[in-house]
Design an enzyme around this catalytic site. Structure first.
Site, PDB file in Angstrom:
ATOM      1  N   HIS A 179      36.327  41.115  39.212  1.00 17.50           N
ATOM      2  CA  HIS A 179      36.495  42.484  38.734  1.00 17.50           C
ATOM      3  C   HIS A 179      35.421  43.422  39.272  1.00 17.50           C
ATOM      4  O   HIS A 179      35.699  44.588  39.533  1.00 17.50           O
ATOM      5  CB  HIS A 179      36.505  42.522  37.209  1.00 17.50           C
ATOM      6  N   GLY A 180      34.207  42.931  39.400  1.00 19.46           N
ATOM      7  CA  GLY A 180      33.168  43.836  39.898  1.00 19.46           C
ATOM      8  C   GLY A 180      31.856  43.129  40.106  1.00 19.46           C
ATOM      9  O   GLY A 180      31.586  42.099  39.506  1.00 19.46           O
TER      10      GLY A 180
END
Lengths: 317, 476
Positions: free
Chosen positions: B322-323
């Site tokens: 996701h990040g």
């Protein structure tokens, strides 16, 4: 044979689809028109509150002296003081959170109707700083877009597709359903922003915290649109021979140096020979927290003292 | 180009009309060209990154199919390295470098490696994973290597799911590009209904909740526990509506043209356990991790501690997907922990339930489980939303104290927010517990169906947020 049967079926499906789409669009158009009409009627029926004050500013006010600006204009310029000192009728069209775009739009719609004698434009320390939300705030002008073509270029700054959105009659009243419902009942009678005196909304509380130093040395992005609209504001006032005063009212905070917007505002005003009065760091206010409601807003006591100073300056000129 | 913009509405109408006007032979080209235009509307230069991975994976697929033995594996590894390399360079380089700096600073050394200032290519994680699934499936023999370069490029770039999924599998999508899609009234209407519901969820619910969530989370130090708690609950609903709205618009846009994309969400907040939640939330990613990582690690056909480790590892990597931030890693780890904890304590919880007598009142038991699952996922989402780990801890400690009154600036924001939430749970609850028996959008009476469409459109115009901006998952 098989291919041609498929083609015939597909053609019939297209026809059926587009017929249904047409019927549906007609239905949407009629309902949108009806709901939009109802909302418009009730929006303009309001007799108090922020939307009413905007409607009054755009459509009705005939005051000699107009104060224009954001919340700081709205809470800092007391009508009683100006009317007593200058013997001119007064209306405060300042609106919370509204930047120069809104102020200019209201100005042009006023100038189409009549020429006020004096306009005071309240200038904030971040007047020219780019802030995307300032464009979103133009939504407060949406209900006036169709009836006031003079403001269309300003409203269209909101987005490049604004014209398309106005196909809908409901869109100008987007997110205003609750406001309209409240504005048409007595439910908003006790709300702070509802009790104005010729547009001015007094703030009653007193600030008790010590003064803080605000680091305004940071490089903030300047919005060229705001500078352009500020210049248009001055040019329109000059063209209509309206005496314009640009004033930066007091703050309860120390600036490390003069904010870049104020520097720019002064130089632009100078270019057009317009008086710019900087009260942002005046010690008479800065040394007295009891004149403030918060670091950016004077309370009613502070507003009276400040209004007196400005009225005297105008009186002398 | 955002799905919730007028640009997209115009783009979609033009592309769809041209698609049905054109002969089947040329349709792939139209879709590819329009997908390139769609992607280049964000940051044009990043199309080169996509081009690079497309060329690598296209040839990798062919060579994997042609080769045997070790060479086969070598081509797969080369393709995976190219994809992961691009992801690492653009998404994780600065994060790894920053953590290296912290580590070296602790040892009194200065990190000599410079930071790079680049904007993350939009949807990079999505199309990279979709590209990787192609070469893996070709390697596994589940998919034939695609010889038509344009069709392969379209598989990676198909505009409805290019920037935020669903992450497709080649077996489901590639053959659809070869088939001739006919105009079908019912399918087109079904697609448009999905788009309408997606736009409604985005503009009326997600973007409305975002106003409160952003106001509170961006100034969390000024807010008390109850306010932060409400903002955290709002965020859990916001992110669901935001992301599922994107998926629905994507699936709907594809369906109008005759393509079936995989379902990405199945009412996740009506799950009665974390395991069930992950079968209903971002299904295309969960199944990707299951098919290509979890099973490759041995899945549950290993020793029990290794099984737990596999689960935990998959969720940590999912967080990292996701990040490049510790907040996402903790979010993933928390979900992994929930899952392992649920397995470990299953017997104990069953016994406890029997002891209390919960199992004798299944409805209450079910509601309790739904609330527990929602609470746990909302708690984990605090890390997902917070700007950094210390902010997340500060928010959680304030929520734990829970004193003060709830802040609200504008009563209309609250009223519209609660209206949206109630409507969402009404619709989803109805679908979950009553199926399509009392459906409004699929009602057998045309007047009910049409009135529902009209009501949705009027509500969007009345209380939708038109300046809400982009979808949350675009940043991944």
């Amino acid at each position: 044979m098989f291919k041609s049967t498929i083609n015939t079926i597909e053609k019939n499906e297209y026809k059926y689809f587009f017929f249904k789409v047409f019927i549906f669009l007609v239905m949407i158009f009629l309902i949108d028109f009806a709901v939009g009409k109802v909302l418009s009627t009730f929006y303009f029926k309001q007799k108090s509150g922020t939307p009413y004050r905007t409607s009054f500013s755009i459509n009705e006010t005939k005051a000699d002296l107009i104060v224009v600006g954001s919340s700081r204009a709205n809470h800092h310029y007391h009508p009683d003081v100006f009317e007593k000192e200058l013997a001119l009728s007064f209306y405060n069209i300042g609106r919370d959170g509204q930047p120069i775009f809104y102020q200019y739009a209201v100005l042009v719609s006023i100038l189409i109707r009549y020429q006020p004698k004096i306009i005071v434009l309240d200038f904030i320390e971040e007047e020219f700083v780019f802030d995307e939300s300032d464009y979103e705030r133009l939504s407060s002008l949406l209900p006036y877009y169709k009836s006031h073509p003079e403001i269309s270029s300003i409203v269209e700054l909101k987005s490049s597709f604004e014209k398309i959105k106005f196909i809908s009659n409901i869109y100008p009243y987007n997110s205003l359903l609750f406001t309209i419902a409240i504005g048409n009942t007595n439910l908003n009678a006790g709300r702070r922003n509802n009790n104005d005196i010729k547009g001015y909304v007094p703030l009653k509380n007193k600030w008790n915290e010590p003064i803080k130093t605000y680091n305004n040395n940071q490089k903030l992005k300047i919005d060229p649109n705001k500078i352009k609209v500020f210049e248009l504001f001055i040019q329109d006032c000059l063209k209509e021979k309206v005496k314009l005063y640009v004033v930066c009212s007091p703050y309860y905070r120390n600036f490390i140096s003069t904010p870049s917007s104020i520097k720019l505002g002064k130089s632009i005003s100078q270019k057009y020979n317009i008086d710019f009065y900087d009260f942002s760091q005046k010690s008479i206010f800065k040394n007295n927290s009891s004149l403030f409601s918060d670091p950016s807003h004077l309370n009613d006591d502070g507003a009276r003292i400040f209004s007196d100073s400005i009225a005297r300056i105008i009186g002398k000129n | 180009m955002l799905f919730n913009s007028i640009q997209f509405a115009i783009f979609f109408i033009v592309v769809t009309c041209l698609y049905f006007i054109l002969h089947h032979k040329y349709r792939w080209f139209l879709l590819l060209a329009s997908s390139c235009y769609f992607y280049m509307a964000f940051v044009p230069i990043y199309i080169l990154i996509l081009g690079f991975t497309i060329i690598i994976d296209y040839y990798a697929g062919i060579y994997i199919e042609k080769s045997e033995g070790k060479r086969r594996k070598l081509f797969l590894i080369a393709s995976l390295l190219a994809n992961i390399g691009v992801l690492a360079a653009f998404k994780y380089y600065n994060f790894l470098n920053e953590n290296l700096s912290i580590f070296l600073n602790g040892l009194n050394y200065k990190n000599p490696i410079p930071y790079i200032s680049i904007l993350l290519p939009i949807g990079l994680s999505f199309h990279t994973f979709q590209a990787m699934s192609y070469t893996i499936e070709v390697y596994r023999g589940n998919q034939k290597a695609e010889r038509h370069f344009g069709i392969y490029a379209l598989y990676v770039m198909f505009y409805p799911q290019l920037v935020a999924g669903p992450i497709e599998r080649p077996q489901n999508l590639i053959h659809q590009f070869h088939e001739r899609q006919y105009f079908n009234y019912f399918r087109v209407v079904e697609g448009l209904k999905l788009i309408l519901w997606g736009i409604f969820k985005k503009l009326v619910i997600a973007d409305r909740l975002a106003i409160y969530v952003n106001a509170v989370y961006n100034n969390h130090s000024h807010h008390n526990g109850p306010t932060l708690l409400l903002a955290s609950i709002f965020f859990a609903i916001q992110i669901y509506c935001d992301f599922s709205a994107y998926s629905e618009i994507a699936i709907g846009s594809a369906r109008v043209m005759g393509f079936e994309l995989m379902t990405n969400f199945k009412r996740p907040y009506l799950s009665s356990s974390i395991a069930e939640f992950w079968k209903r939330w971002h299904i295309s990613l969960s199944t990707w991790f299951k098919d290509y990582l979890y099973i490759s690690l041995g899945g549950n056909r290993v020793s029990i501690p290794r099984w737990y480790l596999n689960l935990f590892l998959v969720f940590i990597i999912s967080g990292l997907w996701h990040g490049a931030n510790w907040t996402f890693i903790i979010w993933g780890a928390l979900n992994g922990f929930y899952l392992v904890f649920a397995i470990v304590t299953l017997n104990l919880r069953n016994k406890l339930s029997q002891l209390i007598g919960f199992n004798r009142i299944p409805k209450i038991n079910h509601i309790f489980q739904l609330l527990m699952t929602f609470t746990l996922t909302s708690f984990a989402f605090i890390f997902f939303r917070a700007n950094n780990v210390s902010d997340a801890y500060s928010i959680i400690s304030k929520i734990a104290k829970c004193s003060g009154t709830i802040y609200y600036d504008n009563p209309s924001t609250m009223i519209y927010s609660f209206f949206g939430i109630l409507l969402l749970f009404f619709v989803e609850g109805k679908q979950e517990f009553y199926g399509s028996s009392i459906s409004f959008l699929h009602n057998k009476h045309w007047i009910v169906r049409n009135l529902t469409y009209v009501m949705l459109i009027v509500t969007i115009f009345l209380i939708g947020v038109f300046d809400g901006g982009q979808f949350i998952y675009f940043q991944f």
